[in-house]
Design an enzyme around this catalytic site. Structure first.
Site, PDB file in Angstrom:
ATOM      1  CB  THR A 196      -0.829   0.160   1.178  1.00  0.00           C
ATOM      2  OG1 THR A 196      -1.683  -1.013   1.128  1.00  0.00           O
ATOM      3  CG2 THR A 196      -1.795   1.346   1.378  1.00  0.00           C
TER       4      THR A 196
ATOM      5  CG  PHE B 248       0.382   4.818   3.778  1.00  0.00           C
ATOM      6  CD1 PHE B 248      -0.818   4.917   4.396  1.00  0.00           C
ATOM      7  CD2 PHE B 248       0.838   3.463   3.561  1.00  0.00           C
ATOM      8  CE1 PHE B 248      -1.391   3.685   4.890  1.00  0.00           C
ATOM      9  CE2 PHE B 248       0.438   2.362   4.086  1.00  0.00           C
ATOM     10  CZ  PHE B 248      -0.732   2.410   4.797  1.00  0.00           C
TER      11      PHE B 248
END
Length: 396
Positions: free
Chosen positions: A260, A262
């Protein structure tokens, strides 16, 4: 036209990407209107969340912000005090969340500000209750978190950093509980979806109920505070240490490669030079490797996809390499823009282009390219320039 170097991602289909679902939690409203999260384990510590103002994002028009090259030198009022007292970083969730882990990796020693929703984290920075906010914006399994990109358009914060985190899901239970004792598994709905085959490999079949909650760390806290003997949570192994749980299995996700990305947001841009000379690439990342500059922008135009070729041509002309190109159709919820230079009229766009490129806005080529794009695109927003980080970080 020569193809831009780097990974180009072109997606013409919308994704849901929702990160928020009703959850089994302990959020309580106080007289002051704030939200408290009560953590019953670990000494009864209380974590205060930011006020949830329940604003309707889709109904608010985006305001076109003036200059393309508005990145300027700034004292950044929290900079000096942040170094002395520890930067406050707002994130969605409670301690043990993957967002909190990403915040700690970006700012070691920071003070976490738990928030119930992603927009609450942004409001925490805008209201000066936090110095930074960290939001997930894309993942290898679920694609872009479109709503979080939309949040950036409806607020004035600047992207100042990024980090990519390897998400390793673990199966957590109260001490002494075995896999054979489980009758229910709780976690964020996306975590449940990403671990269905992994759970089956552990011998956990359909007879064990799956229940969606708002976040992974909240699931771990619920198992711990409730003393649940028949329930496990899918969360990080770090959450197991925080809430006193046993790790029944590691890496229960279906796909081993789960990363992921960010973005870190602040009230002001990072400190640039106004001389028009791009800062050197000599700054190093958290492991000492040199980091190149990256800029994130959003473009929209009434011409739809026809304008995309013109945009690509401009970047090619100015030798700007793209690292990300995401095209999102918005026929159901068109982007509404308040044109302050056009008599205050509200305009709508069916397609929005999310673009990352290899340069800062102090680079003359980047400034010239954006000026040229503004000549034919009605809406151009620079989300921020920052030092890129290509390394994949891991909690384990």
């Amino acid at each position: 036209m020569a193809a831009a170097k780097g990974h180009i991602k072109l997606n013409l289909q919308s994704r849901s990407g929702s990160f928020i679902e009703p959850r089994l939690g302990q959020w309580k409203k106080t007289r002051a209107g704030t939200l408290n999260f009560s953590q019953k384990s670990r000494g009864g510590v209380r974590f205060r969340a930011i006020r949830n103002q329940k604003k309707q994002i889709s109904d608010r028009p985006v305001v076109i912000n003036g200059s393309t090259a508005s990145i300027r030198s700034s004292s950044d009022e929290e900079g000096i005090e942040g170094k002395k007292n520890g930067i406050r970083v707002a994130y969605q969730g409670i301690p043990g969340a993957f967002s909190e882990a990403a915040a700690i990796m970006v700012h070691p020693g920071c003070s976490g500000v738990p928030c119930k929703a992603y927009e609450d984290a942004i409001w925490a920075v805008e209201s000066r209750r936090a110095d930074r906010a960290i939001l997930p914006v894309e993942g290898t399994l679920e694609g872009n978190v479109v709503r979080n990109y939309d949040l950036l358009l409806h607020h004035s914060l600047h992207v100042v950093d990024e980090i990519q985190l390897f998400v390793n899901y673990c199966l957590l239970a109260a001490p002494g509980v075995r896999k054979e004792d489980l009758r229910r598994i709780i976690s964020h709905p996306m975590a449940l979806a990403h671990c269905s085959h992994g759970l089956a490999k552990l011998g956990i079949g359909a007879e064990v109920t799956r229940e969606a909650v708002e976040d992974t760390a909240g699931a771990a806290e619920s198992v711990s505070s409730g003393g649940l003997q028949d329930t496990a949570a899918i969360a990080s192994c770090r959450a197991a240490g925080i809430y006193g749980l046993d790790v029944l299995a590691r890496g229960v996700q279906d796909e081993p490669w789960n990363v992921t990305r960010f973005l870190v947001l602040a009230r002001t841009p990072d400190v640039w030079s106004e001389t028009g000379v791009e800062p050197e690439k000599g700054e190093r990342n958290r492991e000492g490797t040199r980091r190149a500059w990256k800029t994130s922008i959003v473009i929209a135009h009434e011409g739809g996809l026809d304008v995309l070729m013109k945009v690509l041509s401009v970047f090619n002309k100015h030798s700007i390499n793209l690292t990300k190109l995401e095209v999102k159709p918005r026929s159901s919820k068109a982007l509404r823009v308040l044109d302050v230079n056009g008599g205050g009229t509200v305009r709508q766009f069916e397609f929005v282009f999310y673009i990352d490129f290899e340069a800062s806005m102090a680079n003359p080529n980047a400034r010239e390219a954006l000026d040229e794009v503004r000549g034919f695109a009605t809406f151009v927003r620079v989300l921020g320039s920052y030092l890129s980080d290509s390394k994949i970080h891991s909690l384990d």
